[in-house]
Design a protein around this motif. Sequence first.
Motif, PDB file in Angstrom:
ATOM      1  N   GLU A  40       3.836  -7.124  -3.505  1.00 26.32           N
ATOM      2  CA  GLU A  40       4.708  -6.222  -4.249  1.00 26.32           C
ATOM      3  C   GLU A  40       4.463  -6.357  -5.754  1.00 26.32           C
ATOM      4  O   GLU A  40       4.464  -5.362  -6.472  1.00 26.32           O
ATOM      5  CB  GLU A  40       6.179  -6.525  -3.931  1.00 26.32           C
ATOM      6  CG  GLU A  40       6.590  -6.138  -2.534  1.00 26.32           C
ATOM      7  CD  GLU A  40       7.947  -6.684  -2.130  1.00 26.32           C
ATOM      8  OE1 GLU A  40       8.571  -6.096  -1.228  1.00 26.32           O
ATOM      9  OE2 GLU A  40       8.383  -7.717  -2.691  1.00 26.32           O
ATOM     10  N   ARG A  41       4.249  -7.572  -6.217  1.00 29.97           N
ATOM     11  CA  ARG A  41       3.994  -7.796  -7.639  1.00 29.97           C
ATOM     12  C   ARG A  41       2.708  -7.102  -8.077  1.00 29.97           C
ATOM     13  O   ARG A  41       2.656  -6.455  -9.126  1.00 29.97           O
ATOM     14  CB  ARG A  41       3.939  -9.298  -7.917  1.00 29.97           C
ATOM     15  CG  ARG A  41       4.106  -9.659  -9.358  1.00 29.97           C
ATOM     16  CD  ARG A  41       4.230 -11.157  -9.594  1.00 29.97           C
ATOM     17  NE  ARG A  41       3.088 -11.899  -9.082  1.00 29.97           N
ATOM     18  CZ  ARG A  41       3.137 -12.772  -8.064  1.00 29.97           C
ATOM     19  NH1 ARG A  41       4.284 -13.012  -7.454  1.00 29.97           N
ATOM     20  NH2 ARG A  41       2.058 -13.404  -7.673  1.00 29.97           N
ATOM     21  N   SER A  42       1.667  -7.203  -7.250  1.00 30.92           N
ATOM     22  CA  SER A  42       0.392  -6.548  -7.555  1.00 30.92           C
ATOM     23  C   SER A  42       0.565  -5.032  -7.601  1.00 30.92           C
ATOM     24  O   SER A  42       0.134  -4.367  -8.543  1.00 30.92           O
ATOM     25  CB  SER A  42      -0.639  -6.936  -6.496  1.00 30.92           C
ATOM     26  OG  SER A  42      -1.803  -6.171  -6.622  1.00 30.92           O
ATOM     27  N   PHE A  43       1.223  -4.489  -6.582  1.00 33.80           N
ATOM     28  CA  PHE A  43       1.455  -3.045  -6.507  1.00 33.80           C
ATOM     29  C   PHE A  43       2.310  -2.586  -7.683  1.00 33.80           C
ATOM     30  O   PHE A  43       2.061  -1.540  -8.281  1.00 33.80           O
ATOM     31  CB  PHE A  43       2.120  -2.704  -5.178  1.00 33.80           C
ATOM     32  CG  PHE A  43       2.274  -1.240  -4.933  1.00 33.80           C
ATOM     33  CD1 PHE A  43       1.184  -0.449  -4.625  1.00 33.80           C
ATOM     34  CD2 PHE A  43       3.516  -0.638  -5.006  1.00 33.80           C
ATOM     35  CE1 PHE A  43       1.321   0.910  -4.391  1.00 33.80           C
ATOM     36  CE2 PHE A  43       3.671   0.717  -4.778  1.00 33.80           C
ATOM     37  CZ  PHE A  43       2.569   1.494  -4.471  1.00 33.80           C
ATOM     38  N   CYS A  44       3.309  -3.372  -8.046  1.00 39.26           N
ATOM     39  CA  CYS A  44       4.202  -3.039  -9.157  1.00 39.26           C
ATOM     40  C   CYS A  44       3.414  -2.908 -10.455  1.00 39.26           C
ATOM     41  O   CYS A  44       3.655  -1.989 -11.246  1.00 39.26           O
ATOM     42  CB  CYS A  44       5.282  -4.112  -9.285  1.00 39.26           C
ATOM     43  SG  CYS A  44       6.521  -3.772 -10.546  1.00 39.26           S
ATOM     44  N   GLY A  45       2.469  -3.810 -10.683  1.00 37.62           N
ATOM     45  CA  GLY A  45       1.659  -3.739 -11.895  1.00 37.62           C
ATOM     46  C   GLY A  45       0.860  -2.456 -11.978  1.00 37.62           C
ATOM     47  O   GLY A  45       0.782  -1.822 -13.033  1.00 37.62           O
ATOM     48  N   TYR A 153      -5.641  -2.056  -5.700  1.00 38.32           N
ATOM     49  CA  TYR A 153      -5.177  -0.679  -5.835  1.00 38.32           C
ATOM     50  C   TYR A 153      -5.889  -0.049  -7.014  1.00 38.32           C
ATOM     51  O   TYR A 153      -6.227  -0.711  -7.977  1.00 38.32           O
ATOM     52  CB  TYR A 153      -3.657  -0.638  -6.083  1.00 38.32           C
ATOM     53  CG  TYR A 153      -2.855  -1.269  -4.995  1.00 38.32           C
ATOM     54  CD1 TYR A 153      -2.537  -0.555  -3.846  1.00 38.32           C
ATOM     55  CD2 TYR A 153      -2.404  -2.576  -5.107  1.00 38.32           C
ATOM     56  CE1 TYR A 153      -1.794  -1.136  -2.836  1.00 38.32           C
ATOM     57  CE2 TYR A 153      -1.656  -3.169  -4.104  1.00 38.32           C
ATOM     58  CZ  TYR A 153      -1.354  -2.443  -2.975  1.00 38.32           C
ATOM     59  OH  TYR A 153      -0.627  -3.016  -1.980  1.00 38.32           O
ATOM     60  N   ARG A 154      -6.078   1.256  -6.910  1.00 39.52           N
ATOM     61  CA  ARG A 154      -6.661   2.009  -8.030  1.00 39.52           C
ATOM     62  C   ARG A 154      -5.555   2.822  -8.664  1.00 39.52           C
ATOM     63  O   ARG A 154      -4.856   3.583  -7.994  1.00 39.52           O
ATOM     64  CB  ARG A 154      -7.783   2.901  -7.518  1.00 39.52           C
ATOM     65  CG  ARG A 154      -8.911   2.052  -6.882  1.00 39.52           C
ATOM     66  CD  ARG A 154      -9.930   2.901  -6.271  1.00 39.52           C
ATOM     67  NE  ARG A 154     -10.839   3.344  -7.346  1.00 39.52           N
ATOM     68  CZ  ARG A 154     -11.886   4.080  -7.120  1.00 39.52           C
ATOM     69  NH1 ARG A 154     -12.175   4.485  -5.912  1.00 39.52           N
ATOM     70  NH2 ARG A 154     -12.668   4.426  -8.118  1.00 39.52           N
ATOM     71  N   VAL A 155      -5.412   2.662  -9.964  1.00 41.73           N
ATOM     72  CA  VAL A 155      -4.342   3.334 -10.701  1.00 41.73           C
ATOM     73  C   VAL A 155      -4.397   4.836 -10.475  1.00 41.73           C
ATOM     74  O   VAL A 155      -3.373   5.477 -10.243  1.00 41.73           O
ATOM     75  CB  VAL A 155      -4.411   2.998 -12.213  1.00 41.73           C
ATOM     76  CG1 VAL A 155      -3.408   3.827 -12.989  1.00 41.73           C
ATOM     77  CG2 VAL A 155      -4.176   1.524 -12.438  1.00 41.73           C
ATOM     78  N   GLY A 156      -5.595   5.422 -10.516  1.00 43.98           N
ATOM     79  CA  GLY A 156      -5.728   6.867 -10.327  1.00 43.98           C
ATOM     80  C   GLY A 156      -5.228   7.332  -8.977  1.00 43.98           C
ATOM     81  O   GLY A 156      -4.567   8.367  -8.875  1.00 43.98           O
ATOM     82  N   GLU A 157      -5.513   6.571  -7.918  1.00 42.30           N
ATOM     83  CA  GLU A 157      -5.043   6.944  -6.578  1.00 42.30           C
ATOM     84  C   GLU A 157      -3.519   6.857  -6.485  1.00 42.30           C
ATOM     85  O   GLU A 157      -2.872   7.762  -5.954  1.00 42.30           O
ATOM     86  CB  GLU A 157      -5.670   6.036  -5.521  1.00 42.30           C
ATOM     87  CG  GLU A 157      -7.140   6.290  -5.282  1.00 42.30           C
ATOM     88  CD  GLU A 157      -7.733   5.302  -4.277  1.00 42.30           C
ATOM     89  OE1 GLU A 157      -6.969   4.544  -3.628  1.00 42.30           O
ATOM     90  OE2 GLU A 157      -8.972   5.291  -4.156  1.00 42.30           O
ATOM     91  N   ILE A 158      -2.974   5.764  -7.001  1.00 43.77           N
ATOM     92  CA  ILE A 158      -1.515   5.597  -6.967  1.00 43.77           C
ATOM     93  C   ILE A 158      -0.854   6.680  -7.806  1.00 43.77           C
ATOM     94  O   ILE A 158       0.130   7.297  -7.392  1.00 43.77           O
ATOM     95  CB  ILE A 158      -1.104   4.191  -7.454  1.00 43.77           C
ATOM     96  CG1 ILE A 158      -1.723   3.096  -6.573  1.00 43.77           C
ATOM     97  CG2 ILE A 158       0.407   4.051  -7.537  1.00 43.77           C
ATOM     98  CD1 ILE A 158      -1.314   3.137  -5.130  1.00 43.77           C
ATOM     99  N   SER A 159      -1.406   6.938  -8.970  1.00 44.16           N
ATOM    100  CA  SER A 159      -0.864   7.970  -9.853  1.00 44.16           C
ATOM    101  C   SER A 159      -0.891   9.336  -9.171  1.00 44.16           C
ATOM    102  O   SER A 159       0.078  10.089  -9.241  1.00 44.16           O
ATOM    103  CB  SER A 159      -1.661   8.000 -11.156  1.00 44.16           C
ATOM    104  OG  SER A 159      -1.114   8.925 -12.043  1.00 44.16           O
ATOM    105  N   GLY A 160      -2.007   9.644  -8.513  1.00 40.14           N
ATOM    106  CA  GLY A 160      -2.109  10.919  -7.806  1.00 40.14           C
ATOM    107  C   GLY A 160      -1.083  11.033  -6.689  1.00 40.14           C
ATOM    108  O   GLY A 160      -0.476  12.086  -6.501  1.00 40.14           O
TER     109      GLY A 160
END
Length: 172
Positions: A40-45, A153-160
Motif C-alpha cells: 500500500e505504501r508503494s502504491f500510495c507513492g 507501478y508506472r505513474v502513467g498507467e495509474i494516472s490513466g
Amino acid sequence: MEWLILLGLLLVLLAGLEAHLNRPAPSRYTKRGPLLTPAERSFCGVMQTAISRLNASQSDSHYPLFAKVRTADVVNPDHKRGSKEWIRAFRKVSQKHFDFVLCDSRTTEVTLAIELDDNSHRRSQTQKRDALVDSVCDMAGLPLKRFSVKRNYRVGEISGELFGDRRSMRTN
C-alpha cells in the motif's frame, strides 16, 4: 443491637473491598505499526505522484488522497436512521474501510474509492467482502477503482486509470 449494626457495617465494608479487589483491570493499548502495508505504501507513492501531476495541470481542482477511510464514513444506508434496516445495513459496512479515497479539496466529498487487491482477494471470505463493497459503491453512485498489487507501478498507467476521464472526478 449495636453488634448487629457493627456486623452490618463490617459486611458492607467487606463487600466493597471485594468489589474493589475483583474489578477488571483497565484496558491497555499499544501503538500499532505502520498504517499502510509495504504494498500500500508503494502504491500510495505512485498515486501521490500521479495526483501531483493532475493537480499541477488543473488550476480549478485538487484531489487530496486519504488512506484507510472507514466505509461507513463515506456511504450511508438508505433507510430511516436508527431503524432495524438502517442498523443492519450500517453494521455491514461499519467494520470495513477503503484502502484509499480521493476527495474534492473544496468540499472534501469523496470522488473516488480505491482498493488495492493482493493475493488475499482470492479467498472466498475476501471475495464476499469485495462483492459487498462493489455493491455498496454502485448503489451509492461512488466510483470504485481496483488495482492489483504489483512489484512496480508506472505513474502513467495509474494516472490513466485514475484520471482517464477527469470530468468523472468532478463533483457538482
